[in-house]
Structures are given as structure tokens and as C-alpha cells.
Scaffold this motif. Structure first.
Motif, short mmCIF file in Angstrom:
data_model
loop_
_atom_site.label_atom_id
_atom_site.label_comp_id
_atom_site.label_asym_id
_atom_site.label_seq_id
_atom_site.Cartn_x
_atom_site.Cartn_y
_atom_site.Cartn_z
N ALA A 57 0.83 -1.21 0.00
CA ALA A 57 0.00 0.00 0.00
C ALA A 57 0.87 1.26 0.00
CB ALA A 57 -0.94 0.01 1.21
N MET A 58 2.02 1.21 0.67
CA MET A 58 2.89 2.39 0.73
C MET A 58 3.46 2.75 -0.63
SD MET A 58 4.80 2.19 4.43
CE MET A 58 5.85 3.59 4.07
N LYS A 59 3.45 1.82 -1.57
CA LYS A 59 3.92 2.11 -2.92
C LYS A 59 3.03 3.15 -3.60
CE LYS A 59 6.02 -2.39 -3.78
NZ LYS A 59 5.93 -3.63 -4.56
N GLU A 60 1.81 3.30 -3.10
CA GLU A 60 0.86 4.26 -3.68
C GLU A 60 1.04 5.68 -3.11
OE1 GLU A 60 -1.22 3.36 -6.17
OE2 GLU A 60 -0.25 1.39 -6.03
N LEU A 61 1.85 5.82 -2.08
CA LEU A 61 2.08 7.13 -1.49
C LEU A 61 3.13 7.89 -2.28
CD1 LEU A 61 2.33 6.14 2.30
CD2 LEU A 61 0.32 6.96 1.07
N THR A 62 3.14 9.20 -2.11
CA THR A 62 4.21 9.99 -2.71
C THR A 62 5.51 9.68 -1.99
OG1 THR A 62 4.02 11.87 -1.20
CG2 THR A 62 2.57 11.89 -3.16
N SER A 63 6.62 10.02 -2.59
CA SER A 63 7.91 9.72 -1.94
C SER A 63 8.04 10.45 -0.61
CB SER A 63 9.07 10.06 -2.87
OG SER A 63 9.07 11.42 -3.19
N GLU A 64 7.54 11.67 -0.51
CA GLU A 64 7.61 12.41 0.75
C GLU A 64 6.73 11.76 1.81
OE1 GLU A 64 6.71 16.53 -0.26
OE2 GLU A 64 8.80 17.03 0.10
N GLN A 65 5.54 11.31 1.42
CA GLN A 65 4.66 10.64 2.37
C GLN A 65 5.30 9.35 2.89
OE1 GLN A 65 1.12 10.33 -0.09
NE2 GLN A 65 0.07 11.89 1.13
N LYS A 66 5.91 8.58 1.98
CA LYS A 66 6.59 7.35 2.39
C LYS A 66 7.70 7.66 3.39
CE LYS A 66 6.43 5.38 -2.06
NZ LYS A 66 7.11 4.77 -3.17
N GLU A 67 8.46 8.70 3.09
CA GLU A 67 9.59 9.08 3.95
C GLU A 67 9.09 9.48 5.33
OE1 GLU A 67 13.79 9.45 4.23
OE2 GLU A 67 12.53 8.59 2.68
N ILE A 68 8.01 10.26 5.39
CA ILE A 68 7.45 10.70 6.66
C ILE A 68 6.93 9.52 7.47
CG2 ILE A 68 5.50 11.96 7.69
CD1 ILE A 68 6.06 14.14 5.52
N ILE A 69 6.17 8.64 6.84
CA ILE A 69 5.62 7.47 7.54
C ILE A 69 6.76 6.59 8.05
CG2 ILE A 69 4.32 5.32 7.23
CD1 ILE A 69 2.53 7.79 7.42
N THR A 70 7.77 6.38 7.22
CA THR A 70 8.89 5.52 7.61
C THR A 70 9.67 6.13 8.77
OG1 THR A 70 9.04 4.74 5.33
CG2 THR A 70 10.90 4.30 6.73
N LEU A 71 9.98 7.41 8.70
CA LEU A 71 10.73 8.06 9.78
C LEU A 71 9.91 8.11 11.07
CD1 LEU A 71 12.44 10.96 7.81
CD2 LEU A 71 13.60 9.02 8.90
N ARG A 72 8.63 8.41 10.95
CA ARG A 72 7.79 8.54 12.14
C ARG A 72 7.55 7.19 12.82
NH1 ARG A 72 6.24 10.92 15.39
NH2 ARG A 72 4.02 11.20 15.26
N PHE A 73 7.16 6.18 12.05
CA PHE A 73 6.72 4.93 12.66
C PHE A 73 7.79 3.85 12.73
CE2 PHE A 73 2.84 7.02 11.13
CZ PHE A 73 2.22 7.18 12.35
N PHE A 74 8.74 3.87 11.84
CA PHE A 74 9.80 2.87 11.87
C PHE A 74 11.09 3.46 12.43
CE2 PHE A 74 6.87 1.42 8.62
CZ PHE A 74 6.62 0.13 9.06
N GLY A 75 11.27 4.76 12.28
CA GLY A 75 12.46 5.42 12.82
C GLY A 75 12.26 5.96 14.21
N GLY A 76 11.00 6.15 14.62
CA GLY A 76 10.71 6.61 15.96
C GLY A 76 10.92 8.10 16.18
N PHE A 77 10.96 8.88 15.10
CA PHE A 77 11.18 10.32 15.24
C PHE A 77 9.87 11.04 15.51
CE2 PHE A 77 15.01 9.28 12.82
CZ PHE A 77 15.95 10.03 13.50
N THR A 78 9.95 12.18 16.19
CA THR A 78 8.79 13.05 16.37
C THR A 78 8.56 13.81 15.06
OG1 THR A 78 10.09 14.96 17.09
CG2 THR A 78 9.39 13.40 18.81
N SER A 79 7.39 14.40 14.92
CA SER A 79 7.11 15.16 13.71
C SER A 79 8.05 16.36 13.59
CB SER A 79 5.65 15.60 13.65
OG SER A 79 5.30 16.35 14.78
N LYS A 80 8.43 16.94 14.72
CA LYS A 80 9.36 18.07 14.70
C LYS A 80 10.73 17.62 14.18
CE LYS A 80 11.03 21.82 17.62
NZ LYS A 80 10.95 22.44 18.94
N GLU A 81 11.22 16.44 14.64
CA GLU A 81 12.50 15.91 14.17
C GLU A 81 12.45 15.57 12.68
OE1 GLU A 81 14.16 13.79 18.24
OE2 GLU A 81 12.65 12.75 17.04
#
Length: 178
Positions: free
Chosen positions: A123-147
Motif C-alpha cells: 500500500a505504501m507504494k501508492e504514497l508519494t515519496s515524501e509521504q513514504k519518507e514521513i511514515i517511515t521516519l515517524r513509525f519505523f524510525g521513531g522520530f517526532t514530527s518536529k525531528e
């Protein structure tokens, strides 16, 4: 004044100490981040190790520019992941031998988790590259939205809005109701 500037800039040894601490804290997060993109656990772990080696070799040129060192590590991980994907086939397969089951897990639960991860990855293949990056950093990288905003050069609010839109799109794609 030059002496004050020199004191403000950490030494290479101080950076090495910070990097060693970040290795302990972020190695698994970086490996998960890479795994989400390439689907191969062993390769993801190799790339995660390579991230820290590359960072260690580049410490002399590293300067904090408003992005924390862990953001720099994720940028290196991103670049190495892109390089890996360019080298590999466009297929995303996982070798059977890399999908070993932990001894104490119920095989049915593990199969269900793997199926769900495959659905999310597809499903993530359907997201824009920026959306994928944000989801990956937030949920798999554990970063806050500010980071994440600092890493990507975006405002905190923009990151949260892009995250919201990405999650909404994933729910529609996957047929999940809120």
C-alpha cells in the motif's frame, strides 16, 4: 572570539562518543527503516552497519546544521537505500531463509503479522515519496514530527498534515475504516 567558536564546535572525539551512543540507540531503528524499503532483513542489517561506518569515516566533515546527528544518520541510510534499490531488480522479494520464525512465536500469529506487513508495504507504494519518507521516519524510525521536519526541511505542521493525509490514503487503499 575565535577561541569561543572553537570551544562551541565539538571535537572529533566528542562526535565519536556521540556516534557510539547513537549506534546503541538507533541501529535497530535504522535497520527497520531500511527493511521497510527493501524487504530483506539481512541486507537491511548490512546497510544499517554501513550507515555507521560511513558516518564514522565522515566525522571530520560533519557539522551540525540544525539537524541532530541521528537525522544525519537517517539521511545516510536513505541515500544508501536508494543506491541499493538502484542496483537491485525492481522486484521486492524476501528469501525464505531470512524469514526465520522466533522459537516462542505462534506460527499463525507470525504469518498474520508478515501478511499485514506485506499489505502495508504494498500500500505504501501508492504514497508519494515524501509521504513514504514521513511514515517511515515517524513509525519505523521513531522520530517526532518536529525531528522529521528538521530532517526533511519542513515545518512540524506540514509533517503532521502530510502524515495525516498518508495515513488516510493508506486506510482507503487497505480498506480499513477508522
Amino acid at each position: 572570539m575565535n577561541e569561543d567558536k572553537r570551544k562551541a564546535i565539538p571535537t572529533i572525539n566528542e562526535y565519536k562518543i556521540r556516534l557510539a551512543g547513537l549506534y546503541e540507540e538507533y541501529y535497530d531503528k535504522i535497520a527497520r527503516y531500511v527493511f521497510v524499503h527493501i524487504g530483506n532483513r539481512e541486507e537491511a542489517e548490512d546497510i544499517a552497519g554501513e550507515v555507521f561506518l560511513k558516518a564514522l569515516k565522515s566525522l571530520k566533515s560533519y557539522r551540525e546544521r540544525g539537524v541532530p546527528m541521528q537525522g544525519w544518520l537517517f539521511r545516510i541510510a536513505h541515500n544508501l537505500t536508494v543506491d541499493y534499490i538502484r542496483r537491485m531488480d525492481k522486484r521486492r522479494t524476501m528469501p525464505i531463509d531470512s524469514a526465520a520464525l522466533p522459537a516462542n512465536d505462534n506460527p499463525a500469529d507470525t504469518a498474520e503479522k508478515n501478511t499485514e506487513l506485506e499489505r502495508v508495504t504494498e500500500a505504501m507504494k501508492e504514497l508519494t515519496s515524501e509521504q513514504k519518507e514521513i511514515i517511515t521516519l515517524r513509525f519505523f524510525g521513531g522520530f517526532t514530527s518536529k525531528e522529521v521536519g528538521k530532517i526533511l526541511g519542513k515545518g512540524d505542521g506540514a509533517v503532521r498534515e502530510m502524515q495525516r493525509a498518508a495515513i488516510q490514503k493508506l486506510r482507503v487503499i487497505m480498506g480499513v475504516q477508522k
